[in-house]
Design a protein around this motif. Sequence first.
Motif, PDB file in Angstrom:
ATOM      1  N   ASP A   1       0.731  -1.046   0.095  1.00 50.06           N
ATOM      2  CA  ASP A   1       0.147   0.095  -0.103  1.00 50.06           C
ATOM      3  C   ASP A   1       0.854   1.175  -0.066  1.00 50.06           C
ATOM      4  O   ASP A   1       1.936   1.432  -0.149  1.00 50.06           O
ATOM      5  CB  ASP A   1      -1.085   0.011   1.041  1.00 50.06           C
ATOM      6  N   ASP A   2       0.160   2.540   0.057  1.00 51.82           N
ATOM      7  CA  ASP A   2       1.048   3.824  -0.141  1.00 51.82           C
ATOM      8  C   ASP A   2       1.769   4.180   1.217  1.00 51.82           C
ATOM      9  O   ASP A   2       2.888   4.749   0.947  1.00 51.82           O
ATOM     10  CB  ASP A   2      -0.024   4.872  -0.379  1.00 51.82           C
ATOM     11  N   ALA A   3       1.681   3.201   2.319  1.00 51.49           N
ATOM     12  CA  ALA A   3       2.472   3.771   3.447  1.00 51.49           C
ATOM     13  C   ALA A   3       3.648   2.878   3.219  1.00 51.49           C
ATOM     14  O   ALA A   3       4.517   3.057   4.244  1.00 51.49           O
ATOM     15  CB  ALA A   3       1.493   3.243   4.590  1.00 51.49           C
ATOM     16  N   HIS A   4       3.770   1.878   2.196  1.00 51.99           N
ATOM     17  CA  HIS A   4       4.907   1.067   2.187  1.00 51.99           C
ATOM     18  C   HIS A   4       5.802   1.074   0.873  1.00 51.99           C
ATOM     19  O   HIS A   4       6.074   0.230   0.348  1.00 51.99           O
ATOM     20  CB  HIS A   4       4.464  -0.423   2.706  1.00 51.99           C
ATOM     21  N   THR A   5       5.987   2.346   0.419  1.00 45.65           N
ATOM     22  CA  THR A   5       6.563   2.255  -0.923  1.00 45.65           C
ATOM     23  C   THR A   5       8.074   2.293  -0.944  1.00 45.65           C
ATOM     24  O   THR A   5       8.518   2.048  -2.025  1.00 45.65           O
ATOM     25  CB  THR A   5       6.460   4.220  -1.176  1.00 45.65           C
ATOM     26  N   TYR A   6       8.629   2.026   0.312  1.00 48.51           N
ATOM     27  CA  TYR A   6       9.957   1.866   0.531  1.00 48.51           C
ATOM     28  C   TYR A   6      10.278   0.467  -0.451  1.00 48.51           C
ATOM     29  O   TYR A   6      11.498   0.062  -0.703  1.00 48.51           O
ATOM     30  CB  TYR A   6      10.516   1.858   1.809  1.00 48.51           C
ATOM     31  N   VAL A   7       9.144  -0.498  -0.348  1.00 52.07           N
ATOM     32  CA  VAL A   7       9.172  -1.882  -0.940  1.00 52.07           C
ATOM     33  C   VAL A   7       9.751  -1.745  -2.034  1.00 52.07           C
ATOM     34  O   VAL A   7      10.832  -2.296  -2.805  1.00 52.07           O
ATOM     35  CB  VAL A   7       7.923  -2.611  -0.702  1.00 52.07           C
ATOM     36  N   GLY A   8       8.891  -1.024  -3.092  1.00 53.69           N
ATOM     37  CA  GLY A   8       9.147  -0.720  -4.548  1.00 53.69           C
ATOM     38  C   GLY A   8      10.657   0.076  -4.783  1.00 53.69           C
ATOM     39  O   GLY A   8      11.416  -0.211  -5.437  1.00 53.69           O
ATOM     40  N   GLU A   9      11.012   0.812  -3.770  1.00 57.55           N
ATOM     41  CA  GLU A   9      12.272   1.726  -4.051  1.00 57.55           C
ATOM     42  C   GLU A   9      13.419   0.846  -3.771  1.00 57.55           C
ATOM     43  O   GLU A   9      14.255   0.678  -4.542  1.00 57.55           O
ATOM     44  CB  GLU A   9      12.187   3.006  -3.081  1.00 57.55           C
ATOM     45  N   LEU A  10      13.260  -0.225  -2.663  1.00 60.61           N
ATOM     46  CA  LEU A  10      14.282  -1.219  -2.435  1.00 60.61           C
ATOM     47  C   LEU A  10      14.574  -2.077  -3.777  1.00 60.61           C
ATOM     48  O   LEU A  10      15.841  -2.358  -3.818  1.00 60.61           O
ATOM     49  CB  LEU A  10      14.121  -1.615  -1.043  1.00 60.61           C
ATOM     50  N   VAL A  11      13.264  -2.654  -4.029  1.00 56.88           N
ATOM     51  CA  VAL A  11      13.644  -3.586  -5.174  1.00 56.88           C
ATOM     52  C   VAL A  11      14.250  -3.097  -6.346  1.00 56.88           C
ATOM     53  O   VAL A  11      14.904  -3.710  -7.166  1.00 56.88           O
ATOM     54  CB  VAL A  11      12.130  -4.161  -5.424  1.00 56.88           C
ATOM     55  N   GLN A  12      13.620  -1.803  -6.642  1.00 57.52           N
ATOM     56  CA  GLN A  12      14.154  -1.166  -7.666  1.00 57.52           C
ATOM     57  C   GLN A  12      15.686  -0.987  -7.834  1.00 57.52           C
ATOM     58  O   GLN A  12      16.198  -1.150  -8.926  1.00 57.52           O
ATOM     59  CB  GLN A  12      13.492   0.175  -8.018  1.00 57.52           C
TER      60      GLN A  12
END
Length: 614
Positions: free
Chosen positions: A106-117
């Motif tokens: 969800d929007d509160a956990h954008t770090y997930v996508g950032e870390l994966v990228q």
Amino acid sequence: MNQQAKRIKELFGYARTLTKEQGIGTMCVRAAGFFKRRFFGKRARYWPSNMALEAQRSDPAAETFPIISILTPLYNTPQNFLTEFLDSVENQTAHNWQLCLADASDDAHTYVGELVQKHVAANPRIRYVKIENKGIAANTNAAARLAQGEYLALADHDDILAPHAIYCMGKELQKTGADFAYSDEALFRKSPKTAHVAHFKPDYAPEYLMACNYICHLAVFRKSLFDAIGGERPVCDGAQDHDLFLRLIDAMQAKDANAAPLHIPQVLYYWRVHAASTSGGTEAKPYVVKAAQKAVADHLAATGRSGRVEEGIFPGTCHVQWELPEPEPLVSILIPNKDHVDDLEKCLFSLYSKTLYEAFEVIVIENNSTDPATKAYYEKLPDRYANCRVVAYSGGFNFSRINNFGRKFANGKFLLLLNNDIEIISGNWLTQMVAEASQPGVAACGAMLYYPDDTIQHAGIITGLGGYAGHSHKYHKRGGSGYMFRLATVQDYSACTAACLLVRTSAYDAVGGLDEAFTVAFNDVDFCLRLRGKGWRIVWTPYAELYHHESKSRGSDEEDPAKKARFAKEQARLYEVHGKQNILHDPYYNPNLSLDYEDFRESGDLRNLKNVTL
């Protein structure tokens, strides 16, 4: 003699036998493993040696292994968990992998996508897509759409792959061409190097798989097979992998009735234990229970079998109440007896007063009784118990020959071999056994037998224990779940005891009954192995409960020279007929478990995990 003293005596007896038969070297290796397990640390006991890992990294053959696409849905994954998971994939000893990540955070956990990228930018084998959260099955399917490998693997976002997972899977898949393979796994809290327990699984066991998803991690299967069955089903969210495995096997067996998943007895996956994970029990996700029941019910419907799926003895397990054939098939109960009318009366009274199944006859096989009271007791039996008669066997004692003689008088579709010191506990015991033995491919069904003190005497037979054969969970207290629910679920076993064994009459006749060269010992083991050799399966059910009034301290055959010689002869015949290696490697018992004990404890050395061969 108390239980601990008895186990110590049995251990020293086994050490003497092992030394005599396999030499002092083998005995010392076993002893060293025992003391290492008992008195030294267990850190990294499932982790391969650095030498083995380095050999894998430099193995040129790994370049030819099939590509395995790892499917991992992400959802609000804690950053440290995600980092550890990604590192475990990128640090594999082989490079035939692709990681497919479907991120529903969800929007509160954008770090997930950032870390994966960041990882995607550095490693082209990682593919990523941001998706709407539609549940674990749909999210896994989204990850599968990114996959380009010949095979797919399932991995959770908070777990860790063993460093040799892809190498070992790739090597075995290349060698065997298997459509579906699975490995053992271990549970950890902080670090995989301090994993506290492993799940050492049997080879493919269809009854066990219906009762619970013992396959779990790490599972790898052909992408074409996954695509053909439509991937995972959202309707089974919570047990979506269990459902997937059953449907994959159904599809495999639709093409080849003997097809089965390949089991790789290596710890290739580390399952993190935390509050939201099912590794700690299904209490974390109650909906898992209903989803598993639906998965099994749909499997039954797909394979044309009739049964009602209920919750099992423990949460997270299932039990199938099979529909009995109509009319109920006749069961001929064969009870050898010599004197001991008190035991026989207790057996018969409990049989007739408690058994709910009605279609049975009893054949008491008289075996050279000498007490005049026995004859008087026999004369009254037909009047006291319906469909009960006595037939007279003559000749020296030979358990196999006595039962084969009794079979000549039996009219039933099923034979029940029953000791005269058995006492019925549960009224539906015979109903459960007939239902299991009536299933396609099943020849025989064994029961749960307790000593009078409510410890377990028999819960299936494992070949190789003590060098020859032993009883699963012997001396375990009644009421437990056992190792990986193996005391609480219908199980596939290599053999079951003839103290209470239900067998199709046609199957009994097809293998010529019991082998009369086994006069006392191992006749049931040999019989079941010969049935399996004909393509039949042997099952055991915890839902048929009986007391076996055999004494725990009845004495060893080693005390009598004649009995000792006979026992040794029958041991030798077991190896001669079935092969020593076949006896020592039971497919329903993991090679990483001990052959010295009957309680599923780990082997003392675990050397096959440390020294992963190339």
